[in-house]
Design an enzyme around this catalytic site. Structure first.
Site, short mmCIF file in Angstrom:
data_model
loop_
_atom_site.label_atom_id
_atom_site.label_comp_id
_atom_site.label_asym_id
_atom_site.label_seq_id
_atom_site.Cartn_x
_atom_site.Cartn_y
_atom_site.Cartn_z
N ARG A 119 83.07 51.92 -23.03
CA ARG A 119 84.36 51.21 -22.99
C ARG A 119 85.19 51.54 -21.76
O ARG A 119 86.39 51.29 -21.73
CB ARG A 119 85.17 51.47 -24.26
CG ARG A 119 84.47 50.99 -25.53
CD ARG A 119 85.41 51.03 -26.72
NE ARG A 119 84.73 50.56 -27.93
CZ ARG A 119 84.13 51.36 -28.81
NH1 ARG A 119 84.12 52.67 -28.61
NH2 ARG A 119 83.55 50.86 -29.87
N LYS A 141 88.32 42.75 -9.66
CA LYS A 141 87.51 41.71 -10.31
C LYS A 141 86.06 42.19 -10.36
O LYS A 141 85.47 42.52 -9.34
CB LYS A 141 87.58 40.40 -9.53
CG LYS A 141 88.80 39.56 -9.81
CD LYS A 141 88.64 38.20 -9.14
CE LYS A 141 89.78 37.27 -9.45
NZ LYS A 141 89.58 35.95 -8.81
N GLU A 183 86.48 34.89 4.60
CA GLU A 183 87.53 35.43 3.74
C GLU A 183 88.70 35.98 4.58
O GLU A 183 89.85 35.93 4.15
CB GLU A 183 86.97 36.53 2.84
CG GLU A 183 85.93 36.05 1.84
CD GLU A 183 86.53 35.29 0.66
OE1 GLU A 183 87.76 35.12 0.60
OE2 GLU A 183 85.74 34.86 -0.22
N LYS A 225 95.73 41.15 0.55
CA LYS A 225 95.19 41.09 -0.81
C LYS A 225 95.89 42.09 -1.71
O LYS A 225 96.17 41.79 -2.88
CB LYS A 225 93.68 41.32 -0.82
CG LYS A 225 93.11 41.17 -2.23
CD LYS A 225 91.66 40.83 -2.27
CE LYS A 225 91.25 40.45 -3.70
NZ LYS A 225 89.81 40.17 -3.82
N GLU A 235 95.52 37.22 -12.25
CA GLU A 235 95.41 35.85 -11.78
C GLU A 235 96.11 34.84 -12.69
O GLU A 235 95.59 33.78 -13.00
CB GLU A 235 93.92 35.47 -11.62
CG GLU A 235 93.70 34.33 -10.64
CD GLU A 235 92.23 34.13 -10.32
OE1 GLU A 235 91.69 33.09 -10.71
OE2 GLU A 235 91.64 35.03 -9.69
N ARG A 239 97.92 35.18 -7.64
CA ARG A 239 96.57 35.60 -7.23
C ARG A 239 95.60 34.43 -7.15
O ARG A 239 94.62 34.47 -6.40
CB ARG A 239 96.04 36.68 -8.17
CG ARG A 239 94.70 37.25 -7.72
CD ARG A 239 94.29 38.48 -8.50
NE ARG A 239 93.02 38.98 -8.01
CZ ARG A 239 92.45 40.13 -8.38
NH1 ARG A 239 93.06 40.92 -9.25
NH2 ARG A 239 91.28 40.52 -7.88
N ASN A 243 91.91 31.94 -4.15
CA ASN A 243 90.72 31.12 -4.37
C ASN A 243 90.69 29.87 -3.50
O ASN A 243 89.93 28.93 -3.77
CB ASN A 243 90.62 30.71 -5.85
CG ASN A 243 90.34 31.89 -6.75
OD1 ASN A 243 89.48 32.71 -6.46
ND2 ASN A 243 91.08 31.99 -7.84
N HIS A 246 87.47 28.05 -2.83
CA HIS A 246 86.45 28.60 -3.72
C HIS A 246 85.96 27.61 -4.77
O HIS A 246 84.83 27.73 -5.24
CB HIS A 246 86.98 29.86 -4.42
CG HIS A 246 87.00 31.06 -3.52
ND1 HIS A 246 87.69 31.10 -2.33
CD2 HIS A 246 86.41 32.28 -3.66
CE1 HIS A 246 87.52 32.29 -1.77
NE2 HIS A 246 86.75 33.02 -2.55
N HIS A 250 82.20 27.54 -4.85
CA HIS A 250 81.39 27.93 -6.00
C HIS A 250 80.48 26.79 -6.45
O HIS A 250 79.36 27.03 -6.92
CB HIS A 250 82.29 28.36 -7.16
CG HIS A 250 82.88 29.72 -6.97
ND1 HIS A 250 83.86 30.23 -7.80
CD2 HIS A 250 82.65 30.69 -6.06
CE1 HIS A 250 84.19 31.45 -7.39
NE2 HIS A 250 83.47 31.74 -6.34
N HIS A 263 77.97 33.65 -0.06
CA HIS A 263 79.26 33.30 -0.66
C HIS A 263 80.29 32.90 0.39
O HIS A 263 80.97 31.87 0.26
CB HIS A 263 79.78 34.48 -1.49
CG HIS A 263 81.16 34.28 -2.03
ND1 HIS A 263 81.46 33.33 -2.99
CD2 HIS A 263 82.34 34.89 -1.72
CE1 HIS A 263 82.76 33.37 -3.26
NE2 HIS A 263 83.32 34.31 -2.50
#
Length: 359
Positions: A119, A141, A183, A225, A235, A239, A243, A246, A250, A263
Site C-alpha cells: 500500500r 504521475k 516537452e 512543472k 489534475e 495541471r 497535456n 497530448h 496519445h 512519446h
C-alpha cells in the site's frame, strides 16, 4: 547545482539538477531505509549499472537490482508483476525504497509499483532521458498502459526526490533528444512566452546538447512543472494544461502501437495539431501556428500525423483520460504563453484533422 522544490499535499521534495549526480545518490537515501530495489532495464544498466550500484551501496543499505524489459510496449501488467515478484521474493518491507533508474517507462511503472506494494513504499526518481528529466519524473504521475489506452491504470504518488544528472544526456540517440525537447518547448507554449522565444533562439544549441543551454532548459522546465503541480497535484484544473498536444499525441501512440513513435515525437506532432485546433476555436493567429510547426520541426519532431480517417482519430481520442462523459477535451492556446482546457465537438476536431490529409 540547481535545486527546484516541489510542494504538494502528497509530498514535498527536491529536484537536484547537475552534472555527476549519479555518483551522489547516497545523499538522497533516508537513514531508516532497510533495502533498496534498483529498477532499471538492461540498456541503462549496461551504461550506468555498476556506477549506480556503487553509489547506492555507499549508503550502507542492501541493494537489490531488478531488471525489466526495455520499451513502451512493456509498460504493462506483466512487467509490473515481475517487479512485485522480485520485491516479494526478496522479502522487502515497508521501509524499503524503490529507485527508478531510466526513462519514462521505468519511472512510471516503478512509481506505480512503489505506490501499490504494501500500500505504498518510498521511491526515488533517477531519470536518464531528457523527456523523463523534464516531464515524467516530476509530479507523481505513475501508471501502466492498457491495450485500450495509454496510462489508464495508475496512481498519483510523489517521489522523495528527483536526481537529474545532465551528463547522461550525452549517451542518448538524437531521436530521444528530440522527443524530450518536445516537452521542453511545450512549457513555453502553455505558460511562458519568453521561454518559448528562448527555445526558438536556442533550438540548434538544444539539439546539439550544448551543456549550458540544455542545463537551463531542464531547470526551467522543472521549475514550470513544479509550479503547476504544486497548485494542482491531481489534475483537477491547472495541471491539465500540461497535456497540450497530448490528446492527439496519445491517439497517435495508441493507433500506431506503443513504441512505433516515441512519446515526445507524438506530442510534438500533437502540438502542431492542437495549434491548428486553437486557431479554429480560440483565435490563435496563423503566425503563431507556424511558429509552433517550425519549432517542432527544428527540434526534429514529426509535424505530419498518420493519415487515418477522422472517425479513427475520434475513436482513439474517446478512450483518452481527458475525455469526460463521452466529450473530447483539449488544451487550447489562445496565444503563446497562455492555455486552457475546453470541450470540443467531434465535428470541429474532424474539420482540423481534415486539414492534415494529403491528397
Amino acid at each position: 547545482m540547481s535545486i527546484v522544490h516541489v510542494e504538494t499535499p502528497g509530498g514535498s521534495y527536491p529536484i537536484h539538477v547537475a552534472a555527476g549526480r549519479l555518483d551522489l545518490l547516497a545523499q538522497s537515501i533516508p537513514g531508516d531505509v532497510t533495502t533498496i530495489a534498483l529498477i532499471s532495464n538492461p540498456t541503462i544498466m549496461s551504461l550506468y549499472g555498476e556506477r549506480v550500484l556503487s553509489a547506492l551501496a555507499a549508503s550502507g543499505k542492501r541493494v537489490i537490482p531488478v531488471s525489466i524489459p526495455d520499451g513502451e510496449a512493456y509498460k504493462n501488467w506483466e512487467t509490473l508483476n515481475l517487479i512485485f515478484d522480485a520485491l516479494l521474493g526478496e522479502r522487502l518491507d515497508r521501509k524499503a525504497l524503490v529507485v527508478a533508474l531510466g526513462g519514462g517507462v521505468v519511472g512510471d511503472i516503478s512509481g506505480f509499483a512503489a505506490a501499490s506494494f504494501m500500500r505504498g513504499i518510498r521511491f526515488l526518481q533517477v531519470p536518464t532521458t531528457l523527456l523523463s528529466q523534464v516531464d515524467s519524473s516530476v509530479g507523481g504521475k505513475t501508471a501502466i498502459n492498457h491495450p485500450l489506452g495509454k496510462n489508464m491504470i495508475g496512481a498519483f504518488y510523489q517521489p522523495i526526490a528527483v536526481e537529474i544528472d545532465i551528463d547522461v544526456l550525452s549517451t542518448l540517440p538524437a531521436r530521444e533528444i528530440s522527443a524530450g525537447l518536445a516537452e521542453v518547448i511545450k512549457y513555453g507554449m502553455i505558460t511562458d512566452a519568453a521561454f518559448f522565444d528562448w527555445c526558438e533562439v536556442n533550438a540548434e544549441a538544444l539539439v546539439r546538447r550544448d551543456a549550458d543551454v540544455i542545463s537551463y532548459a531542464v531547470q526551467r522546465s522543472c521549475e514550470i512543472k513544479a509550479q503547476v503541480v504544486s497548485q494542482d497535484e491531481r489534475e483537477s484544473g491547472l495541471r491539465a494544461t500540461l497535456n497540450f498536444g497530448h490528446t492527439f499525441g496519445h491517439a497517435i501512440e495508441s493507433g500506431l502501437g506503443y513504441g512505433e513513435w516515441l512519446h515526445g515525437e507524438a506530442v510534438g506532432c500533437g502540438m502542431v495539431m492542437a495549434a491548428e485546433l486553437s486557431a479554429e476555436l480560440c483565435g490563435l493567429d496563423r503566425g503563431s501556428v507556424e511558429r509552433v510547426r517550425a519549432l517542432s520541426a527544428a527540434i526534429g519532431c514529426p509535424v505530419e500525423p498518420p493519415q487515418w480517417p477522422a472517425e479513427r482519430w475520434v475513436e482513439l481520442m474517446g478512450i483518452d483520460k481527458k475525455a469526460e462523459g463521452g466529450q473530447l477535451r483539449f488544451v487550447l492556446m489562445p496565444k503563446i504563453g497562455q492555455s486552457h482546457v475546453e470541450t470540443v465537438s467531434p465535428e470541429l476536431v474532424t474539420r482540423v484533422i481534415d486539414r492534415f490529409a494529403t491528397v
